[in-house]
Design a protein around this motif. Structure first.
Motif, PDB file in Angstrom:
ATOM      1  N   ASN A  78       0.815  -1.220   0.000  1.00 55.45           N
ATOM      2  CA  ASN A  78       0.000   0.000   0.000  1.00 55.45           C
ATOM      3  C   ASN A  78       0.848   1.270   0.000  1.00 55.45           C
ATOM      4  OD1 ASN A  78      -2.321  -1.595   0.150  1.00 55.45           O
ATOM      5  ND2 ASN A  78      -2.417  -1.476   2.384  1.00 55.45           N
ATOM      6  N   MET A  79       2.031   1.209  -0.586  1.00 56.33           N
ATOM      7  CA  MET A  79       2.928   2.360  -0.492  1.00 56.33           C
ATOM      8  C   MET A  79       3.868   2.417  -1.690  1.00 56.33           C
ATOM      9  SD  MET A  79       3.815   4.951   1.446  1.00 56.33           S
ATOM     10  CE  MET A  79       3.119   4.484   3.041  1.00 56.33           C
ATOM     11  N   ILE A  80       4.081   3.645  -2.188  1.00 52.55           N
ATOM     12  CA  ILE A  80       5.139   3.943  -3.149  1.00 52.55           C
ATOM     13  C   ILE A  80       6.028   5.000  -2.506  1.00 52.55           C
ATOM     14  CG2 ILE A  80       5.718   4.893  -5.406  1.00 52.55           C
ATOM     15  CD1 ILE A  80       3.111   3.792  -6.463  1.00 52.55           C
ATOM     16  N   GLU A  81       7.307   4.676  -2.364  1.00 54.96           N
ATOM     17  CA  GLU A  81       8.244   5.572  -1.693  1.00 54.96           C
ATOM     18  C   GLU A  81       9.254   6.079  -2.711  1.00 54.96           C
ATOM     19  OE1 GLU A  81      10.368   5.676   2.703  1.00 54.96           O
ATOM     20  OE2 GLU A  81       8.986   4.103   2.077  1.00 54.96           O
ATOM     21  N   ILE A  82       9.582   7.370  -2.629  1.00 59.11           N
ATOM     22  CA  ILE A  82      10.421   8.017  -3.631  1.00 59.11           C
ATOM     23  C   ILE A  82      11.669   8.584  -2.957  1.00 59.11           C
ATOM     24  CG2 ILE A  82      10.497   9.727  -5.476  1.00 59.11           C
ATOM     25  CD1 ILE A  82       7.394   9.694  -5.405  1.00 59.11           C
TER      26      ILE A  82
ATOM     27  N   GLY B  36      20.223   7.384   2.328  1.00 57.83           N
ATOM     28  CA  GLY B  36      19.788   7.464   3.722  1.00 57.83           C
ATOM     29  C   GLY B  36      18.315   7.158   3.867  1.00 57.83           C
ATOM     30  N   ARG B  37      17.680   7.880   4.789  1.00 56.35           N
ATOM     31  CA  ARG B  37      16.282   7.605   5.125  1.00 56.35           C
ATOM     32  C   ARG B  37      15.315   8.654   4.590  1.00 56.35           C
ATOM     33  NH1 ARG B  37      16.437   4.271  10.036  1.00 56.35           N
ATOM     34  NH2 ARG B  37      14.380   5.068  10.596  1.00 56.35           N
ATOM     35  N   ASP B  38      15.831   9.745   4.044  1.00 52.61           N
ATOM     36  CA  ASP B  38      14.954  10.807   3.556  1.00 52.61           C
ATOM     37  C   ASP B  38      14.231  10.354   2.296  1.00 52.61           C
ATOM     38  OD1 ASP B  38      15.808  12.408   5.599  1.00 52.61           O
ATOM     39  OD2 ASP B  38      17.335  13.427   4.409  1.00 52.61           O
ATOM     40  N   SER B  39      12.917  10.385   2.341  1.00 51.31           N
ATOM     41  CA  SER B  39      12.129   9.958   1.199  1.00 51.31           C
ATOM     42  C   SER B  39      10.746  10.581   1.272  1.00 51.31           C
ATOM     43  CB  SER B  39      12.001   8.428   1.164  1.00 51.31           C
ATOM     44  OG  SER B  39      11.281   7.975   2.289  1.00 51.31           O
ATOM     45  N   LEU B  40      10.033  10.469   0.153  1.00 47.23           N
ATOM     46  CA  LEU B  40       8.644  10.901   0.081  1.00 47.23           C
ATOM     47  C   LEU B  40       7.763   9.667   0.065  1.00 47.23           C
ATOM     48  CD1 LEU B  40       8.865  13.702  -2.647  1.00 47.23           C
ATOM     49  CD2 LEU B  40       8.716  14.004  -0.168  1.00 47.23           C
ATOM     50  N   LYS B  41       6.871   9.563   1.018  1.00 49.63           N
ATOM     51  CA  LYS B  41       5.965   8.426   1.104  1.00 49.63           C
ATOM     52  C   LYS B  41       4.641   8.788   0.442  1.00 49.63           C
ATOM     53  CE  LYS B  41       7.935   6.572   5.396  1.00 49.63           C
ATOM     54  NZ  LYS B  41       8.448   5.307   4.835  1.00 49.63           N
ATOM     55  N   ARG B  42       4.243   7.962  -0.505  1.00 46.58           N
ATOM     56  CA  ARG B  42       2.990   8.183  -1.221  1.00 46.58           C
ATOM     57  C   ARG B  42       2.105   6.941  -1.068  1.00 46.58           C
ATOM     58  NH1 ARG B  42       4.256  12.632  -0.729  1.00 46.58           N
ATOM     59  NH2 ARG B  42       4.900  14.127  -2.318  1.00 46.58           N
ATOM     60  N   PRO B  43       1.197   6.938  -0.074  1.00 42.13           N
ATOM     61  CA  PRO B  43       0.295   5.783   0.092  1.00 42.13           C
ATOM     62  C   PRO B  43      -0.584   5.605  -1.138  1.00 42.13           C
ATOM     63  CG  PRO B  43       0.275   7.199   2.035  1.00 42.13           C
ATOM     64  CD  PRO B  43       1.001   7.954   0.970  1.00 42.13           C
TER      65      PRO B  43
ATOM     66  N   VAL C 132      -3.436   3.995  -0.941  1.00 42.03           N
ATOM     67  CA  VAL C 132      -4.813   4.013  -0.444  1.00 42.03           C
ATOM     68  C   VAL C 132      -4.911   5.082   0.641  1.00 42.03           C
ATOM     69  CG1 VAL C 132      -5.373   1.622  -0.972  1.00 42.03           C
ATOM     70  CG2 VAL C 132      -4.242   2.165   1.176  1.00 42.03           C
ATOM     71  N   PRO C 133      -6.066   5.772   0.754  1.00 40.01           N
ATOM     72  CA  PRO C 133      -6.197   6.809   1.794  1.00 40.01           C
ATOM     73  C   PRO C 133      -6.030   6.247   3.199  1.00 40.01           C
ATOM     74  CG  PRO C 133      -7.949   7.001   0.158  1.00 40.01           C
ATOM     75  CD  PRO C 133      -7.246   5.711  -0.114  1.00 40.01           C
ATOM     76  N   THR C 134      -6.684   5.143   3.485  1.00 35.41           N
ATOM     77  CA  THR C 134      -6.570   4.459   4.766  1.00 35.41           C
ATOM     78  C   THR C 134      -6.538   2.955   4.508  1.00 35.41           C
ATOM     79  OG1 THR C 134      -8.979   4.326   5.089  1.00 35.41           O
ATOM     80  CG2 THR C 134      -7.840   6.280   5.953  1.00 35.41           C
ATOM     81  N   ARG C 135      -6.148   2.181   5.500  1.00 36.64           N
ATOM     82  CA  ARG C 135      -6.032   0.745   5.317  1.00 36.64           C
ATOM     83  C   ARG C 135      -7.386   0.097   5.041  1.00 36.64           C
ATOM     84  NH1 ARG C 135      -2.486  -2.187   9.782  1.00 36.64           N
ATOM     85  NH2 ARG C 135      -2.891  -3.844   8.271  1.00 36.64           N
ATOM     86  N   LYS C 136      -8.455   0.670   5.567  1.00 36.08           N
ATOM     87  CA  LYS C 136      -9.782   0.099   5.374  1.00 36.08           C
ATOM     88  C   LYS C 136     -10.538   0.733   4.213  1.00 36.08           C
ATOM     89  CE  LYS C 136     -10.367  -1.196  10.237  1.00 36.08           C
ATOM     90  NZ  LYS C 136     -11.240  -1.097  11.446  1.00 36.08           N
ATOM     91  N   SER C 137      -9.920   1.686   3.566  1.00 37.37           N
ATOM     92  CA  SER C 137     -10.602   2.366   2.471  1.00 37.37           C
ATOM     93  C   SER C 137     -10.707   1.455   1.252  1.00 37.37           C
ATOM     94  CB  SER C 137      -9.838   3.640   2.096  1.00 37.37           C
ATOM     95  OG  SER C 137     -10.412   4.236   0.964  1.00 37.37           O
ATOM     96  N   ARG C 138     -11.776   1.634   0.500  1.00 42.96           N
ATOM     97  CA  ARG C 138     -11.965   0.897  -0.739  1.00 42.96           C
ATOM     98  C   ARG C 138     -11.443   1.661  -1.944  1.00 42.96           C
ATOM     99  NH1 ARG C 138     -18.009  -1.898  -0.342  1.00 42.96           N
ATOM    100  NH2 ARG C 138     -17.614  -3.085   1.589  1.00 42.96           N
ATOM    101  N   LYS C 139     -10.966   2.850  -1.728  1.00 42.03           N
ATOM    102  CA  LYS C 139     -10.438   3.664  -2.812  1.00 42.03           C
ATOM    103  C   LYS C 139      -8.943   3.401  -2.972  1.00 42.03           C
ATOM    104  CE  LYS C 139     -13.797   7.401  -2.145  1.00 42.03           C
ATOM    105  NZ  LYS C 139     -13.966   8.858  -1.889  1.00 42.03           N
TER     106      LYS C 139
END
Length: 588
Positions: free
Chosen positions: A249-253, A260-267, A269-276
């Motif tokens: 459920n994640m695309i990290e850039i 290192g650890r600096d990245s942009l997190k792009r989920p 899905v809006p939430t884990r229970k979301s259907r979108k």
């Protein structure tokens, strides 16, 4: 992106300039000829006066020269099937890797490790294979958690019979390798660009030096508990300035110049229970080559998402629910099925196989950016999607693979005309991608026996003249019976990369209806193939030799006088590593 900003190993930094670095490192691509690695070869000056006058009259010599290049165009003829459609075997690794994981690691000098590894008794099969962008070497991953870089042999000084493929650089990963990729600007003449990216279980992303095998830097992906998470998919953007990583459920850039650890997190899905949104593990990523900042992400939950890299948003979600063979199925699919299996007539009648999509394992755009090709696990089809108009499947290309979770890689040739793929029966297939909107086109152009085991990848050389394949599947040195096999089968509902390649069942049932007992056959190899075809010159986008473009009674294949051999082939058109000229002549 400035190449100086790419993280380099300490050996290269101390070397100073490029020439010193190249001589100091043990290069895995030492037998490189620049003329062979260029996909588009620009002709040199020094032509005869007639050709130069023609160029000057059409807008200047420099403009004409920059618009003149030659390509290798494949020619597949169904009438030559008894001769493997002109495809000729070339260099191979032979039986060098026909061993277990434990034996392989012992050969690499890692002692005592075979006892504590859980997969030490498994077959050391090849998982994936990728050409470098300049076409000088091959990157492979295998079940022993090693990345190997094979140099492309020089066919002018060696022969396939006496020169086996051997790894010039070996990179040890700590755990199971999930994904790997080349830096898109890789050029063997510039060691700073020669690097590969890899992801392995419970480890950070590693950027490796392709010359020395040293670790340049790491990019760490963590979850909400600050635990290392290995992405299941890796991909550079087109200019190599960003690294895109897919996980649950994640695309990290990441910025390539900032390890290192600096990245942009792009989920996704809006939430884990979301259907979108797009749910599930992101299993593969691919960027559109038309520089539109559009990229595609495949999920093990049978969806493909199209994303805008500038706005970081989901544009469209593709699904293929599939349907049985019926009047609604495209004629192209029916034609392919008839060629390969004749709809599989069995004792119980005609088997109507469904075409619903499995968990996505690979994505690749067409070179014009109009179409998207996808492959799935436990699925017998490679799909062509129309992503510009209907967002529907235009046609499906059949390859046996409905009972395996193993990734089976395909590739699209540089000119966008052909698609190559392996299958679980050990065959190599080549499909025609021309006229994608025409459902009457016969797609399958060649199918030959490539290996005695699963062909896990079939990749075109950037020049188009060579095909590289690798083989193998997960097996054990234990006798498998029906009871143990049924208990270890993997289900398609599994959302795990580790389970995604386990077979459990050692007996394959191909679409032809013939069972293939391959559990006792071990072939873990990399092989090169010479493809039938010819090098063709293009001038200002028009093929040389066509009407009004250098056409004569005895057509010279080159627009440059005096640059062709007696037989009409270009002296510098055969890439290094292709099969000997005699073998290529047989194929054409």
């Amino acid at each position: 992106m400035d190449l100086d900003e790419i993280p380099q190993s300490s050996a290269l930094k101390e070397a100073g300039d490029t020439e010193q670095a190249a001589s100091a490192a043990t290069a895995p691509v030492h037998s490189i000829h620049d003329s062979a690695s260029d996909t588009h070869s620009t002709p040199q000056q020094g032509q005869d006066s007639c050709t130069q006058m023609q160029a000057e009259s059409s807008g200047g010599w420099e403009d004409w020269q920059s618009g003149t290049y030659h390509l290798f165009e494949c020619r597949f003829d169904l009438s030559t099937r008894e001769n493997d459609n002109g495809i000729v075997k070339s260099y191979t690794t032979g039986e060098a890797f026909n061993s277990t994981v434990g034996q392989s690691r012992l050969q690499m000098g890692i002692r005592g490790d075979d006892q504590k590894m859980t997969n030490g008794r498994e077959n050391n099969f090849f998982k994936a294979l990728k050409w470098s962008p300049d076409g000088t070497c091959l990157l492979s991953s295998s079940n022993d958690n090693f990345l190997r870089i094979f140099a492309l042999p020089d066919a002018t000084t060696t022969t396939p019979e006496d020169t086996p493929l051997s790894a010039g650089c070996v990179i040890k990963e700590g755990e199971v390798v999930y994904d790997m990729c080349w830096y898109p600007g890789m050029n063997s003449a510039d060691p700073a660009t020669c690097c590969v990216l890899s992801s392995s279980r419970d480890h950070p992303i590693h950027l490796w030096d392709a010359y020395s095998g040293e670790l340049r830097c790491s990019y760490t992906v963590t979850d909400h508990c600050d635990v290392n998470v290995a992405p299941t998919a890796l991909c550079f953007n087109l200019d190599g300035s960003k690294i895109y990583c897919g996980s649950n459920n994640m695309i990290e850039i990441f910025d390539t110049t900032r390890p290192g650890r600096d990245s942009l997190k792009r989920p996704t899905v809006p939430t884990r229970k979301s259907r979108k949104g797009q749910k599930g593990v992101i299993s593969c990523l691919a960027f559109n080559p038309d520089h539109s900042d559009l990229y595609a992400a495949g999920s093990y939950l049978k969806t493909i998402g199209l994303y805008d890299a500038r706005a970081d948003e989901l544009l469209m979600l593709l699904r293929d629910r599939g349907s049985p063979f019926s009047s609604s199925t495209s004629n192209a699919t029916k034609t392919t099925t008839t060629i390969t299996t004749n709809n599989k007539e069995t004792e119980t009648g005609t088997r109507r196989q469904k075409t619903d999509m499995g968990g996505v394992t690979q994505l690749q755009f067409s070179h014009d950016g109009q179409y998207l090709y996808s492959a799935s696990r436990q699925d017998s089809w490679i799909r062509c999607w129309d992503i510009r108009n209907t967002a529907q499947v235009l046609y499906r290309l059949e390859r046996p693979g409905e009972v395996t979770n193993q990734r089976i890689g395909f590739d699209v040739s540089y000119d966008g005309r052909w698609l190559s793929t392996g299958d679980m029966n050990g065959d190599i297939s080549v499909f025609d991608l021309s006229c994608p909107q025409d459902p009457q086109v016969e797609r399958l152009k060649a199918r030959i026996r490539g290996h005695d085991d699963v062909v896990s990848a079939a990749m075109f050389h950037p020049s188009g003249a060579i095909l590289a394949t690798c083989s193998g599947q997960r097996k054990y040195d234990l006798a498998l019976d029906s009871s143990s096999s049924s208990g270890s089968d993997s289900s398609d509902s599994s959302d795990s990369e580790d389970d995604g390649e386990k077979m459990g069942n050692g007996v394959f049932k191909g679409l032809s209806g013939a069972s293939k007992a391959v559990v006792n056959v071990v072939e873990n190899s990399v092989r090169l193939w010479s493809l039938p075809g010819e090098s063709v010159w293009y001038v200002n986008g028009q093929r040389w030799g066509e009407s009004g473009m250098g056409a004569t009674d005895t057509a010279d294949p080159s627009p440059l006088a005096g640059s062709s051999d007696v037989d009409g082939t270009q002296k510098d058109s055969t890439p290094v590593g292709a099969a000997p000229v005699e073998a290529q002549d047989q194929g054409t």
